[in-house]
Each structure stands twice: as structure tokens, then as C-alpha cells.
Design an enzyme around this catalytic site. Structure first.
Site, mmCIF file in Angstrom:
data_model
loop_
_atom_site.group_PDB
_atom_site.id
_atom_site.type_symbol
_atom_site.label_atom_id
_atom_site.label_comp_id
_atom_site.label_asym_id
_atom_site.label_seq_id
_atom_site.Cartn_x
_atom_site.Cartn_y
_atom_site.Cartn_z
ATOM 1 N N HIS A 221 14.400 -3.391 -4.997
ATOM 2 C CA HIS A 221 13.802 -2.659 -6.121
ATOM 3 C C HIS A 221 14.612 -1.447 -6.553
ATOM 4 O O HIS A 221 14.228 -0.761 -7.498
ATOM 5 C CB HIS A 221 12.372 -2.223 -5.785
ATOM 6 C CG HIS A 221 12.319 -1.077 -4.825
ATOM 7 N ND1 HIS A 221 12.510 -1.242 -3.473
ATOM 8 C CD2 HIS A 221 12.118 0.243 -5.006
ATOM 9 C CE1 HIS A 221 12.427 -0.074 -2.873
ATOM 10 N NE2 HIS A 221 12.198 0.853 -3.781
HETATM 11 C C1 UD1 Z 1 8.863 4.256 -6.358
HETATM 12 C C2 UD1 Z 1 9.650 5.279 -5.569
HETATM 13 C C3 UD1 Z 1 10.522 4.585 -4.538
HETATM 14 C C4 UD1 Z 1 9.714 3.643 -3.690
HETATM 15 C C5 UD1 Z 1 9.011 2.660 -4.598
HETATM 16 C C6 UD1 Z 1 8.178 1.685 -3.806
HETATM 17 C C7 UD1 Z 1 10.240 7.281 -6.859
HETATM 18 C C8 UD1 Z 1 11.349 8.018 -7.507
HETATM 19 N N1 UD1 Z 1 10.530 6.048 -6.434
HETATM 20 O O1 UD1 Z 1 9.798 3.532 -7.148
HETATM 21 O O2 UD1 Z 1 11.097 5.562 -3.699
HETATM 22 O O3 UD1 Z 1 10.555 2.957 -2.793
HETATM 23 O O4 UD1 Z 1 8.158 3.416 -5.464
HETATM 24 O O5 UD1 Z 1 7.452 0.858 -4.603
HETATM 25 O O6 UD1 Z 1 9.154 7.819 -6.726
HETATM 26 N N2 UD1 Z 1 4.551 -0.130 -11.927
HETATM 27 C C9 UD1 Z 1 3.553 -1.077 -12.016
HETATM 28 N N3 UD1 Z 1 2.434 -0.895 -11.258
HETATM 29 C C10 UD1 Z 1 2.283 0.156 -10.425
HETATM 30 C C11 UD1 Z 1 3.301 1.105 -10.353
HETATM 31 C C12 UD1 Z 1 4.447 0.945 -11.094
HETATM 32 O O7 UD1 Z 1 3.652 -2.041 -12.749
HETATM 33 O O8 UD1 Z 1 1.227 0.260 -9.757
HETATM 34 C C13 UD1 Z 1 5.783 -0.290 -12.731
HETATM 35 C C14 UD1 Z 1 6.028 0.914 -13.605
HETATM 36 O O9 UD1 Z 1 5.430 0.761 -14.844
HETATM 37 C C15 UD1 Z 1 7.533 0.958 -13.695
HETATM 38 C C16 UD1 Z 1 7.991 0.354 -12.374
HETATM 39 O O10 UD1 Z 1 6.861 -0.325 -11.828
HETATM 40 O O11 UD1 Z 1 7.992 0.156 -14.731
HETATM 41 C C17 UD1 Z 1 8.532 1.385 -11.447
HETATM 42 O O12 UD1 Z 1 7.515 2.296 -10.983
HETATM 43 P P1 UD1 Z 1 7.855 3.814 -10.583
HETATM 44 O O13 UD1 Z 1 6.662 4.476 -10.016
HETATM 45 O O14 UD1 Z 1 8.551 4.469 -11.695
HETATM 46 O O15 UD1 Z 1 8.931 3.771 -9.434
HETATM 47 P P2 UD1 Z 1 9.312 2.636 -8.388
HETATM 48 O O16 UD1 Z 1 10.512 1.910 -8.872
HETATM 49 O O17 UD1 Z 1 8.094 1.852 -7.985
#
Ligand code: UD1
Length: 377
Positions: A221
């Protein structure tokens, strides 16, 4: 004259426990449990569980609360998705308001996600002391948002709870006072050890014909690995070639799902599934031939489970998973996969050992220190 209240009627110190994203939830569970146990034994320490809402899906959040018996959050800031700055700003604004409305005596943050850094800043600016669990680890790679979060958080932390001697050294080198560093071990491992007997196969286990030792687990990821479609395609093609026909169970993170959906084709044998709940995911890991990942936390779990782990990164903030554990960093060039897994198939993977204090008692040590540190407030 008003009678004075007996001393036990005064509410005890309140610590905010912050959780925002998936890797936070397994880290807070043992701390909350340990505070609860101390309360039952007469401690006045209280906590307020604050969920920032950075992760909000059942699969990224709710399942973990339910499986790990984490209580309902006292407050949900419901910030949702956004860019790094948008999320940081929303969390800071909403958490600051909470503190202004009802101040706590300390703010405890865990790990390195955006919620960790944002709440630490909001708290410290209001003079609320910050405790950081998993403090002091460093990848040295400023292209990772997590590394920025670690640096900023640790620069304004009052009490550092650490997982390793390397973290202690990093903190001392950055000027932290020795008496503010508490080497307590790893709360993620508390959760793993206390749930070992509860791990259970996912419902696709039998249908997919999975056998212990007969498949790989893969998680990817990191933006560096999954945001570019062509690079990602090369990576999973290389995985397909390196696993010698064994199935690869691939729980797909929401960020990765977007890139995967745009690919024209996928290697045969890649079993893509939704993000797995805690008990199912670690069942898969425990019984896998090996794990291919770019996560940090997963490399700690594979170390404790003794499962070979290949990390597709150039750096790690958790070097003990390599020097002591079963993890090996192979970089992000997909051509490194085949020789690495070749050594695994030939039975040449290191056995590994368990790092000091990763013993299942870390939550208790943290709660004990918090009680002592906050006793005066
Ligand atoms: C975050 C953490 C990372 C961790 C990862 C585990 C930061 C900087 N990064 O990254 O360290 O390893 O979580 O999962 O905090 N999304 C969903 N549903 C959700 C949450 C997110 O669909 O419940 C989507 C968001 O819309 C976005 C993507 O997932 O497009 C990324 O989510 P985001 O919270 O920005 O960071 P992660 O890449 O999950």
C-alpha cells in the site's frame, strides 16, 4: 459550611488515547485493557478514547474494534479522507476544539500516521503533554509521510515509549532526555500474543484450497509501490513468476484497489480479497510459506510468528525485524524477488528470534508509567 469532599471523589487524571488509522487499533487495545485493569485495582487514571475518523470503513476500522474488544470511542472526529494537509488540518482543528471544550491531562498517540502527528501538535500547543508510543523509530526516508509524522511527533513529545534499543539511541542522539524515554516493548505484539488462540481462517480458506505452508500472503500500500500503474504491474508480474505456482493471497488496501482496478491483466494465482479483519489476516500470515509486504507492522508480526518476510522497500524504521527477526529488505526493484524467494524455496531462510521486551506485557508497562507520571495532576 460546605463539607469537603472525600479525596476519592475527585476525578483522576484523564489521558486522551488517540486512534485514527488501521495500524493504530492493535496498538491501543492492550493499553486500554491495562488501564482498565489498573482502575479495577484502585487506580484513578482515566482515559478518553478519541477516534479521528482517518480510517472509517468497517474493513479498515470497525472490524478491528469489534474483534479486539476495543470500547466504542468516546469521541469520533469524523475527518474522513483527504490530502495529507487536509487531513492534518481537519484533525488538528477538531481535536483542538475538543481540548478547549474539555481538557485532558495528557495526549497519548501511537505509531506514525497522520492522526498521530496532528493530535500531538494540537495538544502540545495547548500545553497538554504528549506521550508517544512507538517513539524514536526512523527510516531516514523523508519521501514517506510516516517519517515526517515520526519526526514532528517526537520533536514535541514529553514521554517516549519505545519498542527497541535502536529507537532509544535515535532519541538520545536527537537530544531527548534519558529520563523521558521508557523502553517498554511493542504493544502490537501484546495484541498478537493475546489473540494467537483466537486466530481463525477466513471464509474463503477452504474454497480456495489453501493449505498451511502452501501459499504466500502479500500486502502492498505504500505510494511508492502502488500509485504508479506501470510500476505496480511490473511488481505483481514479478511476484507471479517468483512464487513458483503457489497462490498469493492479496488483501487489497483501498489505495491499492484503485491502481489494481485499472490494470489490463493480473497474474494467475493472485487471489485478491478485501482487507481482512485482524484474526483472519494473522491466521493467513501464521500459516503462510512467506509474506511479501511493504508494511512496517506486518514485519513485526512475521518476526514474532517466525514466518519468512520479504519487504519491498529500501529502508526500514524497524531494523530489528531484519537483524533479529525473519525479515529481509530487498528494495523496490521487482527483479530482486525471484532470487529472494528462491532462497526461501531452497530452505535457506534465516530462522530469526524475538526482540527484547516483545513479550506481551507492554500495555501494562505503559499504563504503570502513565499512572506514575500523571499521579501529581
Ligand atoms: C495510512 C497510514 C499508513 C498506514 C496505512 C494502513 C498515514 C500517512 N498513512 O495510509 O501509515 O500504514 O494507513 O492502512 O497516515 N480509504 C478508504 N476507507 C478508509 C480509509 C481510507 O477507502 O476507511 C481510502 C482513502 O479514501 C484514500 C486511501 O484509502 O484514498 C488512503 O487512505 P489514507 O488514510 O489517506 O492513508 P493510507 O494510505 O491508508
Amino acid at each position: 459550611m460546605m463539607p469537603s469532599l472525600p479525596p476519592f471523589a475527585a476525578p483522576g487524571p484523564l489521558v486522551d488515547v488517540i486512534a485514527g488509522a488501521r495500524p493504530n487499533f492493535m496498538k491501543i487495545a492492550p493499553i486500554l485493557r491495562a488501564i482498565g485493569q489498573r482502575q479495577a485495582a484502585g487506580s484513578r487514571l482515566r482515559y478518553r478514547l478519541v477516534h479521528t475518523g482517518q480510517h472509517y470503513d468497517a474493513r479498515m476500522s470497525g472490524d478491528f474494534f469489534q474483534q479486539l474488544n476495543i470500547p466504542e470511542p468516546d469521541v469520533n472526529l469524523e475527518v474522513g479522507s483527504g490530502t495529507q494537509a487536509e487531513q492534518t488540518a481537519a484533525i488538528m482543528t477538531r481535536y483542538e476544539k475538543l481540548l478547549l471544550d474539555a481538557r485532558s491531562q495528557a495526549c497519548l498517540v501511537v505509531g506514525d500516521v497522520t492522526s498521530t502527528m496532528a493530535c500531538a501538535i494540537a495538544a502540545q500547543k495547548l500545553g497538554v503533554p504528549v506521550a508517544h508510543v512507538e517513539a524514536g523509530i526512523r527510516s531516514g526516508d523523508w519521501s514517506m509521510p510516516e517519517e515526517i509524522n515520526r519526526l514532528v511527533t517526537d520533536s514535541i513529545t514529553n514521554w517516549f515509549f519505545t519498542t527497541s534499543e535502536v529507537a532509544n539511541r535515535n532519541l538520545l542522539a536527537s537530544g531527548a532526555r534519558p529520563q523521558s524515554i521508557f523502553f517498554v516493548g511493542n504493544t502490537m505484539i501484546d495484541t498478537l500474543l493475546s489473540n494467537l488462540e483466537r486466530l481463525r481462517p477466513p471464509d474463503f480458506w477452504a474454497g480456495a484450497g489453501l493449505q498451511p505452508g502452501g501459499y504466500f500472503v502479500m500486502t502492498l500500500h505504500r505510494p511508492a509501490n502502488v500509485d504508479d500503474g506501470e510500476g505496480f504491474a511490473r511488481l505483481i508480474d514479478a511476484v507471479g513468476r517468483a512464487v513458483r505456482g503457489l497462490p498469493v493471497v492479496f488483501p487489497v488496501h483501498p489505495r491499492t484497489a484503485k491502481t489494481l482496478a485499472a490494470l489490463p491483466q493480473r497474474p494467475a494465482g493472485l487471489l485478491t480479497v478485501d482487507p481482512q479483519p485482524y484474526l483472519e489476516f494473522n491466521y493467513l500470515v501464521r500459516h503462510a510459506k512467506g509474506v511479501i509486504t511493504d508494511s512496517g507492522g506486518v514485519t513485526e508480526e512475521t518476526t514474532v510468528l517466525g514466518v519468512p518476510c520479504v519487504t519491498l522497500r529500501n529502508t526500514t524504521e524497524r531494523p530489528e525485524t531484519v537483524t533479529i527477526g525473519t525479515n529481509e529488505l530487498i528494495g523496490t526493484d521487482p527483479s530482486a524477488l525471484e532470487p529472494a524467494l528462491g532462497r526461501l524455496f531452497e530452505g535457506q531462510w534465516k530462522k530469526g528470534a524475538i526482540p527484547p521486551l516483545w513479550d506481551g506485557r507492554t500495555g501494562e508497562r505503559i499504563a504503570e508509567e502513565l499512572d506514575r507520571l500523571l499521579a501529581a495532576t
